[in-house]
Design a protein around this motif. Structure first.
Motif, short mmCIF file in Angstrom:
data_model
loop_
_atom_site.label_atom_id
_atom_site.label_comp_id
_atom_site.label_asym_id
_atom_site.label_seq_id
_atom_site.Cartn_x
_atom_site.Cartn_y
_atom_site.Cartn_z
N GLN A 1 -9.24 15.45 -0.80
CA GLN A 1 -10.11 14.24 -0.68
C GLN A 1 -9.63 12.89 -1.00
O GLN A 1 -8.37 13.09 -1.14
CB GLN A 1 -11.04 14.79 -1.64
N ILE A 2 -9.54 12.01 -0.87
CA ILE A 2 -8.83 10.66 -0.53
C ILE A 2 -10.16 9.47 -1.22
O ILE A 2 -10.86 9.16 -1.04
CB ILE A 2 -8.91 10.19 0.85
N TRP A 3 -9.09 8.99 -2.51
CA TRP A 3 -9.55 8.33 -3.31
C TRP A 3 -8.74 7.07 -2.97
O TRP A 3 -7.58 7.12 -2.75
CB TRP A 3 -9.61 8.02 -4.48
N ILE A 4 -9.20 5.52 -3.12
CA ILE A 4 -8.57 4.45 -2.95
C ILE A 4 -8.60 3.72 -4.19
O ILE A 4 -9.81 3.55 -4.43
CB ILE A 4 -8.59 3.37 -1.26
N GLU A 5 -7.62 3.11 -4.72
CA GLU A 5 -7.64 2.01 -6.15
C GLU A 5 -6.96 1.26 -5.36
O GLU A 5 -5.69 0.99 -5.37
CB GLU A 5 -6.26 2.87 -6.84
N TRP B 1 -5.95 13.51 -2.94
CA TRP B 1 -5.33 11.98 -2.24
C TRP B 1 -5.66 10.44 -3.23
O TRP B 1 -6.21 10.16 -3.32
CB TRP B 1 -5.66 11.98 -0.96
N ILE B 2 -4.78 9.82 -3.46
CA ILE B 2 -4.28 8.84 -4.44
C ILE B 2 -3.79 7.28 -3.65
O ILE B 2 -3.10 7.85 -3.12
CB ILE B 2 -4.32 8.56 -5.61
N VAL B 3 -4.49 6.68 -2.92
CA VAL B 3 -3.06 5.67 -2.28
C VAL B 3 -3.80 4.46 -2.74
O VAL B 3 -5.55 4.13 -3.79
CB VAL B 3 -4.29 5.22 -1.28
N SER B 4 -3.13 3.70 -3.12
CA SER B 4 -3.14 2.52 -4.02
C SER B 4 -2.49 0.96 -3.26
O SER B 4 -1.08 1.47 -2.36
CB SER B 4 -1.65 2.13 -5.12
N CYS C 1 0.83 -1.22 0.20
CA CYS C 1 -0.29 0.08 -0.16
C CYS C 1 0.83 1.51 -0.69
O CYS C 1 2.26 1.55 0.95
CB CYS C 1 -1.08 0.08 1.09
N VAL C 2 0.95 2.38 -0.74
CA VAL C 2 1.47 3.42 -0.54
C VAL C 2 1.02 4.42 -1.71
O VAL C 2 -0.65 4.86 -1.71
CB VAL C 2 2.86 3.16 -2.40
N VAL C 3 1.38 5.67 -1.08
CA VAL C 3 0.96 7.38 -1.76
C VAL C 3 1.06 7.07 -2.97
O VAL C 3 2.18 7.33 -3.84
CB VAL C 3 1.16 8.83 -1.19
N ALA C 4 -0.39 7.40 -4.06
CA ALA C 4 0.20 7.43 -5.31
C ALA C 4 0.61 8.93 -6.13
O ALA C 4 1.20 9.48 -6.71
CB ALA C 4 -0.61 7.27 -5.68
N ARG C 5 -0.10 9.73 -4.81
CA ARG C 5 -0.23 10.88 -5.20
C ARG C 5 -0.57 11.91 -3.91
O ARG C 5 -2.04 11.27 -3.04
CB ARG C 5 -1.66 11.19 -6.14
N LYS C 6 0.19 12.82 -3.56
CA LYS C 6 -0.50 14.02 -2.20
C LYS C 6 -1.08 14.79 -2.41
O LYS C 6 -0.85 15.11 -3.40
CB LYS C 6 1.02 13.80 -1.82
#
Length: 118
Positions: A36-40, A95-98, A24-29
């Motif tokens: 807002q936080i999106w989770i892929e 934010w995008i979390v992968s 699990c990583v932050v793809a975009r800060k």
């Protein structure tokens, strides 16, 4: 009482999943306080699921936990990338979390889109 900052929420989410052995990583800060936080979620089988912040209307005011709605469920990765690109264009503070997980439960509160519109 307000919600936890976006950067702290993401850090805790990532740590929890990495401790479980899931990548699990932050793809975009984004904005550290209120982005807002999106989770892929990459299911490691050629499909992804995408979770977006649930609309604020109709959500439980008591809950400080972030709530999400499922935008894509086991879709082609290109669809999720296109949707995320549109969101970044609209809101550069996102934010995008992968997360890589074969599990269908990413460990977040998921609300039904119909119940969020009440």
């Amino acid at each position: 009482m307000s919600r936890i900052r976006s950067d702290l929420w993401c850090a805790a989410f990532i740590r929890r999943h990495n401790d479980l052995g899931q990548m699990c990583v932050v793809a975009r800060k984004g904005d550290p306080v209120a982005g807002q936080i999106w989770i892929e979620v990459d299911h490691l089988n050629g499909t992804v699921s995408l979770f977006a912040p649930a609309p604020g209307l109709g959500l439980q005011e008591q809950s400080l936990d972030r709530q999400f709605e499922r935008r894509f469920d086991k879709a082609a990765p290109e669809r999720a990338r296109e949707r995320l690109a549109r969101e970044i264009e609209f809101d550069p503070d996102v934010w995008i979390v992968s997360l890589e997980s074969r599990n269908d439960d990413p460990g977040i509160t998921i609300v039904n889109a119909d119940s969020a519109k009440r």
